[in-house]
Design an enzyme around this catalytic site. Structure first.
Site, short mmCIF file in Angstrom:
data_model
loop_
_atom_site.label_atom_id
_atom_site.label_comp_id
_atom_site.label_asym_id
_atom_site.label_seq_id
_atom_site.Cartn_x
_atom_site.Cartn_y
_atom_site.Cartn_z
N GLU A 24 0.83 -1.22 0.00
CA GLU A 24 0.00 0.00 0.00
C GLU A 24 0.86 1.27 0.00
OE1 GLU A 24 -3.39 0.22 -0.21
OE2 GLU A 24 -3.35 -1.94 -0.50
N GLU A 65 -5.34 2.86 8.59
CA GLU A 65 -4.87 2.46 7.26
C GLU A 65 -4.75 0.94 7.20
OE1 GLU A 65 -4.41 4.53 4.50
OE2 GLU A 65 -4.19 2.61 3.47
N GLU A 72 -10.26 -3.76 2.30
CA GLU A 72 -10.08 -3.88 0.84
C GLU A 72 -9.82 -5.33 0.44
OE1 GLU A 72 -8.08 0.51 -0.07
OE2 GLU A 72 -6.92 -1.31 -0.45
N LYS A 90 -15.60 -0.15 0.85
CA LYS A 90 -14.27 0.43 0.60
C LYS A 90 -14.28 1.94 0.79
CE LYS A 90 -12.23 -2.97 -2.49
NZ LYS A 90 -11.46 -3.17 -3.72
N ASP A 91 -15.35 2.60 0.32
CA ASP A 91 -15.41 4.07 0.45
C ASP A 91 -15.51 4.49 1.92
OD1 ASP A 91 -15.27 4.16 -2.26
OD2 ASP A 91 -17.33 4.81 -2.60
N1 LIG Z 1 -15.83 -4.50 -6.25
C1 LIG Z 1 -16.07 -3.17 -6.31
N2 LIG Z 1 -17.31 -2.72 -6.54
C2 LIG Z 1 -17.60 -1.42 -6.59
N3 LIG Z 1 -16.68 -0.43 -6.42
C3 LIG Z 1 -15.42 -0.80 -6.15
C4 LIG Z 1 -15.04 -2.17 -6.08
N4 LIG Z 1 -13.71 -2.23 -5.81
C5 LIG Z 1 -13.31 -0.96 -5.70
N5 LIG Z 1 -14.31 -0.10 -5.91
C6 LIG Z 1 -14.24 1.38 -5.90
O1 LIG Z 1 -12.95 1.78 -6.28
C7 LIG Z 1 -12.31 2.48 -5.21
C8 LIG Z 1 -10.86 2.09 -5.15
O2 LIG Z 1 -10.79 0.74 -4.81
P1 LIG Z 1 -9.41 -0.02 -4.62
O3 LIG Z 1 -9.68 -1.41 -4.22
O4 LIG Z 1 -8.54 0.20 -5.80
O5 LIG Z 1 -8.83 0.72 -3.36
P2 LIG Z 1 -7.91 2.00 -3.25
O6 LIG Z 1 -8.64 2.94 -2.33
O7 LIG Z 1 -7.53 2.52 -4.59
O8 LIG Z 1 -6.72 1.38 -2.49
P3 LIG Z 1 -5.27 1.03 -2.96
O9 LIG Z 1 -5.02 1.57 -4.35
O10 LIG Z 1 -4.46 1.71 -1.91
O11 LIG Z 1 -5.24 -0.47 -2.90
C9 LIG Z 1 -13.10 2.11 -3.95
O12 LIG Z 1 -13.03 3.11 -2.95
C10 LIG Z 1 -14.50 1.93 -4.50
O13 LIG Z 1 -15.16 3.18 -4.64
#
Ligand SMILES: Nc1ncnc2c1ncn2[C@@H]1O[C@H](COP(=O)(O)OP(=O)(O)OP(=O)(O)O)[C@@H](O)[C@H]1O
Length: 117
Positions: A24, A65, A72, A90-91
């Site tokens: 991360e 974090e 995640e 996740k949000d």
């Molecule tokens: N399976 C899913 N269904 C719907 N939306 C998703 C899904 N996976 C991720 N998202 C959306 O994409 C965003 C980014 O997700 P991701 O898993 O890439 O995490 P990140 O916050 O970018 O973390 P990192 O890049 O540090 O791993 C999430 O906050 C969510 O809004």
């Protein structure tokens, strides 16, 4: 108490921290900023109470974090397809980190600014 089990638990927890730091980017950014804050705090000789508040603040950002990263991974384990609940989970977890990070910046300003003026 079974010390072998405790050692294994500690090793698993440590492996989780190492994985989060490796995987991360945000975790590495939080740690870098925390190290900078700790060095500045040592240079400025902040008070004991300020140290306590700073350490609690840094601990809360890094802890959240880690929890965010765990959420995640758990969500990705259940589905990689788009799902509104996956998005919400996740949000919301990311929102928790954001609030802790904003509070940390405010705490940093409140503690350090008077020493710098
Ligand atoms: N399976 C899913 N269904 C719907 N939306 C998703 C899904 N996976 C991720 N998202 C959306 O994409 C965003 C980014 O997700 P991701 O898993 O890439 O995490 P990140 O916050 O970018 O973390 P990192 O890049 O540090 O791993 C999430 O906050 C969510 O809004």
């Amino acid at each position: 108490m079974d010390w072998r089990k405790e050692r294994k638990r500690f090793a698993c927890a440590w492996a989780g921290i190492v994985a989060a730091v490796r995987e991360e980017t945000h975790m590495r950014i939080h740690i870098a900023l925390a190290v900078i804050a700790l060095v500045v705090a040592a240079i400025l000789h902040i008070s004991k109470l300020e140290w306590l508040i700073l350490l609690l603040t840094i601990g809360s950002v890094i802890t959240l974090e880690l929890v965010n990263t765990a959420i995640e991974r758990a969500v990705d384990l259940v589905t990689t397809d788009f799902h509104p609940l996956a998005k919400a989970a996740k949000d919301i977890a990311a929102g928790a980190v954001l609030i802790a990070a904003v509070v940390a910046v405010v705490v940093g300003i409140i503690i350090f600014l008077p020493y710098l003026l």
